[in-house]
Design a protein around this motif. Structure first.
Motif, PDB file in Angstrom:
ATOM      1  N   LYS A   1      -4.857  -4.482  -3.590  1.00 22.83           N
ATOM      2  CA  LYS A   1      -4.378  -5.581  -4.459  1.00 22.83           C
ATOM      3  C   LYS A   1      -3.287  -5.083  -5.396  1.00 22.83           C
ATOM      4  O   LYS A   1      -2.261  -5.744  -5.576  1.00 22.83           O
ATOM      5  N   LYS A   2      -3.495  -3.911  -5.991  1.00 18.66           N
ATOM      6  CA  LYS A   2      -2.494  -3.354  -6.900  1.00 18.66           C
ATOM      7  C   LYS A   2      -1.230  -2.977  -6.123  1.00 18.66           C
ATOM      8  O   LYS A   2      -0.113  -3.184  -6.610  1.00 18.66           O
ATOM      9  N   HIS A   3      -1.390  -2.472  -4.919  1.00 16.55           N
ATOM     10  CA  HIS A   3      -0.265  -2.089  -4.070  1.00 16.55           C
ATOM     11  C   HIS A   3       0.618  -3.296  -3.733  1.00 16.55           C
ATOM     12  O   HIS A   3       1.835  -3.177  -3.645  1.00 16.55           O
ATOM     13  N   GLU A   4      -0.007  -4.457  -3.560  1.00 11.20           N
ATOM     14  CA  GLU A   4       0.737  -5.677  -3.216  1.00 11.20           C
ATOM     15  C   GLU A   4       1.598  -6.181  -4.369  1.00 11.20           C
ATOM     16  O   GLU A   4       2.616  -6.819  -4.142  1.00 11.20           O
ATOM     17  N   THR A   5       1.188  -5.926  -5.591  1.00 10.48           N
ATOM     18  CA  THR A   5       1.894  -6.497  -6.744  1.00 10.48           C
ATOM     19  C   THR A   5       2.785  -5.519  -7.488  1.00 10.48           C
ATOM     20  O   THR A   5       3.611  -5.936  -8.290  1.00 10.48           O
ATOM     21  N   GLU A   6       2.609  -4.219  -7.244  1.00  7.23           N
ATOM     22  CA  GLU A   6       3.440  -3.231  -7.936  1.00  7.23           C
ATOM     23  C   GLU A   6       3.539  -1.968  -7.088  1.00  7.23           C
ATOM     24  O   GLU A   6       2.912  -1.860  -6.048  1.00  7.23           O
ATOM     25  N   SER A   7       4.329  -1.032  -7.542  1.00  2.00           N
ATOM     26  CA  SER A   7       4.485   0.221  -6.813  1.00  2.00           C
ATOM     27  C   SER A   7       3.226   1.068  -7.037  1.00  2.00           C
ATOM     28  O   SER A   7       3.117   1.783  -8.034  1.00  2.00           O
ATOM     29  N   TYR A   8       2.297   0.967  -6.130  1.00  5.41           N
ATOM     30  CA  TYR A   8       1.057   1.741  -6.201  1.00  5.41           C
ATOM     31  C   TYR A   8       0.799   2.325  -4.815  1.00  5.41           C
ATOM     32  O   TYR A   8       0.222   1.671  -3.950  1.00  5.41           O
ATOM     33  N   PRO A   9       1.247   3.567  -4.599  1.00  5.82           N
ATOM     34  CA  PRO A   9       1.056   4.154  -3.276  1.00  5.82           C
ATOM     35  C   PRO A   9      -0.394   4.558  -3.023  1.00  5.82           C
ATOM     36  O   PRO A   9      -1.110   4.949  -3.934  1.00  5.82           O
ATOM     37  N   ILE A  10      -0.754   4.426  -1.766  1.00 13.13           N
ATOM     38  CA  ILE A  10      -2.071   4.857  -1.307  1.00 13.13           C
ATOM     39  C   ILE A  10      -1.839   5.941  -0.271  1.00 13.13           C
ATOM     40  O   ILE A  10      -1.217   5.706   0.764  1.00 13.13           O
ATOM     41  N   PHE A  11      -2.294   7.151  -0.594  1.00 10.95           N
ATOM     42  CA  PHE A  11      -2.156   8.290   0.303  1.00 10.95           C
ATOM     43  C   PHE A  11      -3.495   8.494   1.006  1.00 10.95           C
ATOM     44  O   PHE A  11      -4.536   8.495   0.361  1.00 10.95           O
ATOM     45  N   TYR A  12      -3.434   8.660   2.314  1.00 10.35           N
ATOM     46  CA  TYR A  12      -4.649   8.831   3.095  1.00 10.35           C
ATOM     47  C   TYR A  12      -4.791  10.281   3.536  1.00 10.35           C
ATOM     48  O   TYR A  12      -3.808  10.928   3.898  1.00 10.35           O
ATOM     49  N   LEU A  13      -6.011  10.762   3.491  1.00 15.87           N
ATOM     50  CA  LEU A  13      -6.384  11.995   4.155  1.00 15.87           C
ATOM     51  C   LEU A  13      -7.261  11.517   5.302  1.00 15.87           C
ATOM     52  O   LEU A  13      -8.296  10.878   5.073  1.00 15.87           O
ATOM     53  N   THR A  14      -6.818  11.755   6.515  1.00 16.40           N
ATOM     54  CA  THR A  14      -7.497  11.190   7.681  1.00 16.40           C
ATOM     55  C   THR A  14      -8.262  12.258   8.447  1.00 16.40           C
ATOM     56  O   THR A  14      -7.994  13.459   8.290  1.00 16.40           O
TER      57      THR A  14
END
Length: 186
Positions: A157-170
């Motif tokens: 939700k935060k990523h959709e409205t502002e610059s909030y990157p989500i980094f994944y460790l897979t």
């Protein structure tokens, strides 16, 4: 771009099939977490790592952060527990690790200022930590649901409205590290 505050979350130990500190894959997982946080620190000049001190990826990330502080004196650790005495139900080894991390945290506090009394405290914890951070690192595989999905719902939700990157460790990242480590050993 700089991200001062990195929230970190991921699976609990039982969600990964890890039931004690002697699990043969745990050292690789811890190395992968440390490597990823180091990379994000170097690339984005992370100043703070925040976790809620939950068992599994969060405590291992906090542990990695304390190690990285030796090389990066400006890196700080924050533990924001969802409620008082969250460690009450942890096993003894996890209680010990939590206590160590709590003591080594540069900032520590309780999001709700009381013991556990309802599940809303956990939802509040997820939202609060996402609100207080500039980016999220999550160990998560979309094909294997688990507790990280609750953090992710707020982060997305935060990523959709502002610059909030989500980094994944897979799991693929971890497999790659295991292959590299095994290649180096032979």
């Amino acid at each position: 771009m700089l991200y001062n505050v990195l929230a970190v979350t991921g699976y609990k130990p039982h969600e990964l099939g890890i039931f004690n500190e002697k699990h043969e894959q745990l050292s690789y997982l811890k190395k992968a977490i440390l490597k990823k946080i180091r990379h994000l620190k170097e690339e984005f000049d992370i100043k703070w790592v925040i976790t809620s001190g939950q068992p599994g990826v969060e405590l291992w990330a906090a542990e990695a952060t304390t190690i990285l502080k030796e090389s990066y004196p400006d890196l700080q650790l924050s533990t924001l527990a969802p409620f008082h005495n969250q460690e009450e139900r942890f096993s003894e080894p996890i209680k010990k690790l939590y206590s160590t991390i709590w003591e080594q945290s540069d900032y520590k506090d309780y999001i709700t200022k009381r013991p556990y009394d309802n599940p809303a405290q956990l939802r509040l914890k997820n939202q609060f930590i996402i609100d207080k951070s500039d980016a999220l690192l999550v160990l998560y595989d979309e094909e294997t649901e688990g507790t990280p999905k609750f953090y992710l719902s707020y982060a997305l939700k935060k990523h959709e409205t502002e610059s909030y990157p989500i980094f994944y460790l897979t799991p693929d990242d971890i497999e790659e590290l295991v292959r590299d480590e095994l290649d180096n050993e032979s």
